[in-house]
Scaffold this motif. Structure first.
Motif, mmCIF file in Angstrom:
data_model
loop_
_atom_site.group_PDB
_atom_site.id
_atom_site.type_symbol
_atom_site.label_atom_id
_atom_site.label_comp_id
_atom_site.label_asym_id
_atom_site.label_seq_id
_atom_site.Cartn_x
_atom_site.Cartn_y
_atom_site.Cartn_z
ATOM 1 N N LEU A 84 0.830 -1.026 -0.232
ATOM 2 C CA LEU A 84 0.113 0.029 0.049
ATOM 3 C C LEU A 84 0.973 1.249 0.130
ATOM 4 C CD1 LEU A 84 -2.686 -0.854 2.478
ATOM 5 C CD2 LEU A 84 -2.847 -0.817 0.106
ATOM 6 N N PRO A 85 0.791 2.016 -1.017
ATOM 7 C CA PRO A 85 1.549 3.396 -0.921
ATOM 8 C C PRO A 85 1.003 4.412 0.094
ATOM 9 C CG PRO A 85 -0.115 3.505 -2.681
ATOM 10 C CD PRO A 85 -0.256 2.272 -2.257
ATOM 11 N N MET A 86 1.972 5.157 0.600
ATOM 12 C CA MET A 86 1.578 6.346 1.426
ATOM 13 C C MET A 86 0.789 7.300 0.863
ATOM 14 S SD MET A 86 2.088 7.462 4.608
ATOM 15 C CE MET A 86 3.685 6.552 5.169
ATOM 16 N N VAL A 87 -0.236 7.637 1.429
ATOM 17 C CA VAL A 87 -1.216 8.225 0.953
ATOM 18 C C VAL A 87 -1.251 9.771 1.805
ATOM 19 C CG1 VAL A 87 -3.784 8.869 0.256
ATOM 20 C CG2 VAL A 87 -2.589 6.548 -0.153
ATOM 21 N N ARG A 88 -1.174 10.850 1.294
ATOM 22 C CA ARG A 88 -1.494 12.104 1.950
ATOM 23 C C ARG A 88 -2.582 13.059 1.472
ATOM 24 N NH1 ARG A 88 0.752 17.493 1.720
ATOM 25 N NH2 ARG A 88 2.163 16.725 -0.269
ATOM 26 N N VAL A 89 -3.465 13.325 2.229
ATOM 27 C CA VAL A 89 -4.709 14.202 1.886
ATOM 28 C C VAL A 89 -4.216 15.599 1.656
ATOM 29 C CG1 VAL A 89 -6.917 14.950 2.366
ATOM 30 C CG2 VAL A 89 -6.299 12.536 3.112
ATOM 31 N N GLU A 90 -4.380 16.351 0.564
ATOM 32 C CA GLU A 90 -4.022 17.699 0.570
ATOM 33 C C GLU A 90 -5.338 18.505 0.649
ATOM 34 O OE1 GLU A 90 -2.191 18.286 -3.461
ATOM 35 O OE2 GLU A 90 -0.119 17.746 -2.531
ATOM 36 N N ARG A 91 -5.309 19.390 1.443
ATOM 37 C CA ARG A 91 -6.228 20.339 1.840
ATOM 38 C C ARG A 91 -5.820 21.600 1.471
ATOM 39 N NH1 ARG A 91 -6.866 16.375 5.803
ATOM 40 N NH2 ARG A 91 -8.835 15.320 6.003
ATOM 41 N N SER A 92 -6.638 22.509 0.776
ATOM 42 C CA SER A 92 -6.576 23.934 0.869
ATOM 43 C C SER A 92 -6.954 24.521 2.041
ATOM 44 C CB SER A 92 -6.961 24.393 -0.574
ATOM 45 O OG SER A 92 -8.390 24.433 -0.662
ATOM 46 N N GLU A 93 -5.998 25.593 2.573
ATOM 47 C CA GLU A 93 -6.725 26.366 3.604
ATOM 48 C C GLU A 93 -6.716 27.755 3.214
ATOM 49 O OE1 GLU A 93 -4.514 25.245 7.155
ATOM 50 O OE2 GLU A 93 -4.977 23.141 7.129
ATOM 51 N N ARG A 94 -7.816 28.418 3.665
ATOM 52 C CA ARG A 94 -7.732 29.770 3.532
ATOM 53 C C ARG A 94 -6.864 30.440 4.600
ATOM 54 N NH1 ARG A 94 -13.185 33.304 2.464
ATOM 55 N NH2 ARG A 94 -13.463 31.687 0.710
ATOM 56 N N PRO A 95 -6.207 31.365 4.172
ATOM 57 C CA PRO A 95 -5.317 32.089 4.907
ATOM 58 C C PRO A 95 -6.275 33.035 5.853
ATOM 59 C CG PRO A 95 -4.863 33.072 2.968
ATOM 60 C CD PRO A 95 -5.889 31.864 2.739
ATOM 61 N N GLU A 96 -5.601 33.463 6.874
ATOM 62 C CA GLU A 96 -6.321 34.381 7.774
ATOM 63 C C GLU A 96 -6.417 35.787 7.218
ATOM 64 O OE1 GLU A 96 -6.234 36.400 12.410
ATOM 65 O OE2 GLU A 96 -4.858 34.823 11.735
ATOM 66 N N LEU A 97 -7.836 36.223 7.028
ATOM 67 C CA LEU A 97 -8.144 37.506 6.014
ATOM 68 C C LEU A 97 -8.460 38.694 6.828
ATOM 69 C CD1 LEU A 97 -9.553 35.490 3.133
ATOM 70 C CD2 LEU A 97 -7.044 36.378 3.291
ATOM 71 N N LYS A 98 -8.454 39.699 6.400
ATOM 72 C CA LYS A 98 -9.013 40.816 6.841
ATOM 73 C C LYS A 98 -10.579 40.916 6.678
ATOM 74 C CE LYS A 98 -5.228 42.904 8.478
ATOM 75 N NZ LYS A 98 -5.216 43.327 9.934
ATOM 76 N N PRO A 99 -11.427 41.640 7.556
ATOM 77 C CA PRO A 99 -12.772 41.639 7.017
ATOM 78 C C PRO A 99 -12.943 42.385 5.879
ATOM 79 C CG PRO A 99 -12.586 42.362 9.176
ATOM 80 C CD PRO A 99 -10.955 42.176 8.529
ATOM 81 N N PRO A 100 -13.841 41.385 4.641
ATOM 82 C CA PRO A 100 -14.026 42.219 3.240
ATOM 83 C C PRO A 100 -14.708 43.130 3.228
ATOM 84 C CG PRO A 100 -15.310 40.170 3.791
ATOM 85 C CD PRO A 100 -14.481 40.134 5.105
ATOM 86 N N THR A 101 -14.485 44.059 2.182
ATOM 87 C CA THR A 101 -15.341 45.163 1.893
ATOM 88 C C THR A 101 -16.170 44.939 0.654
ATOM 89 O OG1 THR A 101 -13.963 46.542 3.131
ATOM 90 C CG2 THR A 101 -15.534 47.916 1.467
ATOM 91 N N PRO A 102 -17.511 45.122 0.489
ATOM 92 C CA PRO A 102 -18.239 45.003 -0.843
ATOM 93 C C PRO A 102 -17.300 45.846 -1.978
ATOM 94 C CG PRO A 102 -19.765 45.318 1.191
ATOM 95 C CD PRO A 102 -18.299 45.727 1.508
ATOM 96 N N TRP A 103 -17.309 44.995 -3.038
ATOM 97 C CA TRP A 103 -16.551 45.805 -3.999
ATOM 98 C C TRP A 103 -17.471 46.919 -4.641
ATOM 99 C CZ3 TRP A 103 -13.128 47.795 -7.094
ATOM 100 C CH2 TRP A 103 -13.342 48.108 -8.194
ATOM 101 N N ALA A 104 -18.669 46.917 -4.543
ATOM 102 C CA ALA A 104 -19.518 48.100 -5.047
ATOM 103 C C ALA A 104 -19.346 49.193 -4.263
ATOM 104 C CB ALA A 104 -21.079 47.517 -5.152
ATOM 105 N N ALA A 105 -19.104 48.885 -2.818
ATOM 106 C CA ALA A 105 -18.933 50.340 -2.034
ATOM 107 C C ALA A 105 -17.877 50.873 -2.380
ATOM 108 C CB ALA A 105 -18.735 49.856 -0.469
ATOM 109 N N ILE A 106 -16.544 50.453 -2.647
ATOM 110 C CA ILE A 106 -15.462 50.921 -2.925
ATOM 111 C C ILE A 106 -15.649 51.599 -4.367
ATOM 112 C CG2 ILE A 106 -12.932 50.667 -3.549
ATOM 113 C CD1 ILE A 106 -12.856 48.766 -1.419
ATOM 114 N N ARG A 107 -16.084 50.741 -5.412
ATOM 115 C CA ARG A 107 -16.400 51.303 -6.525
ATOM 116 C C ARG A 107 -17.141 52.502 -6.866
ATOM 117 N NH1 ARG A 107 -20.105 47.411 -9.667
ATOM 118 N NH2 ARG A 107 -21.715 48.599 -8.330
ATOM 119 N N ASP A 108 -18.365 52.664 -6.053
ATOM 120 C CA ASP A 108 -19.112 53.665 -5.910
ATOM 121 C C ASP A 108 -18.719 54.764 -5.142
ATOM 122 O OD1 ASP A 108 -20.765 52.089 -7.612
ATOM 123 O OD2 ASP A 108 -22.069 51.352 -6.211
#
Length: 236
Positions: A84-108
């Motif tokens: 049996l080969p060695m199996v590793r589960v690759e998971r993508s983890e979202r980094p710690e982010l700043k609170p998002p701002t709606p794009w429309a608020a900056i655009r307008d």
């Protein structure tokens, strides 16, 4: 079945002797669900020579796991053949982010700065399927280039608004025109995808994996011939 047995013809819950047969078997030659002896065979087997679903010994055969100086098994520890080969589960983890701002608020113009969540397509940031219409600072451009090289799919973009002179006034009484420019100053990128399995180690190409799968499929048959049939006979 007896509680305590020293006769191999009369299996016991606990069996002892040169030939021990029982649920828990201890002897020079032991056969049982848990077998310990110089020669041991069972579900869990420990001995100089051992055969089981899990086996430990100088020479051992374990379907799922084995340990020994020389062993054959699914996985194991020591010098041996691991099917049996060695199996590793690759998971993508979202980094710690700043609170998002709606794009429309900056655009307008409701907000002058903020972090906007975007998707990346070949290193280009998009929001709602449309390219993000901002200028890139050198730092943001380098970040998006790294993201493209690493196959990242999402980004958090720090955007700030700048006021710039649009045209020169022709007279000192004339008002100066200004434009509002949006600049991406920094990006945090990552790859967002479903978990995936990755095989590690040698012999993990498709032909070798097929060959190893065939070998592993043969392990239960070999275990049944060496130990399984005898263990089943304890309960027959």
């Amino acid at each position: 079945m007896e509680l305590l047995s020293t006769d191999p013809d009369r299996p016991g819950v606990f069996a002892f002797g040169q030939f021990a047969v029982g649920i828990f078997a201890f002897g020079q030659i032991a056969t049982g669900v848990i077998a310990i002896g110089q020669v041991a065979r069972g579900v869990v087997a420990v001995g100089q020579a051992a055969a089981g679903l899990i086996a430990v010994g100088q020479v051992s055969f374990g379907v799922f796991w084995s340990a020994g100086m020389v062993f054959v098994g699914g996985r194991g520890f020591g010098f041996g053949l691991k099917l049996l080969p060695m199996v590793r589960v690759e998971r993508s983890e979202r980094p710690e982010l700043k609170p998002p701002t709606p794009w429309a608020a900056i655009r307008d113009g409701a907000e002058d700065r903020g972090w906007v969540l975007a998707e990346l397509h070949d290193g280009r940031a998009t929001v709602d399927g449309q390219p993000l219409p901002v200028e890139l600072s050198p730092a943001a451009a380098r970040g998006l280039e790294r993201a493209r090289a690493e196959g990242h799919t999402h980004a958090s973009v720090r955007i700030g608004a700048e006021t710039r002179v649009a045209s020169d006034a022709r007279g000192y009484r004339e008002a100066v025109d200004h434009d509002r420019a949006l600049v991406a100053r920094h990006v945090v990128t990552w790859r967002e995808a479903l978990p995936r399995l990755r095989f590690e180690g040698p012999l993990t190409s498709i032909p070798w994996l097929l060959l190893r799968a065939l070998g592993f499929a043969a392990l239960p048959v070999a275990w049944w011939l060496l130990a399984g049939e005898a263990v089943y006979g304890l309960f027959d």
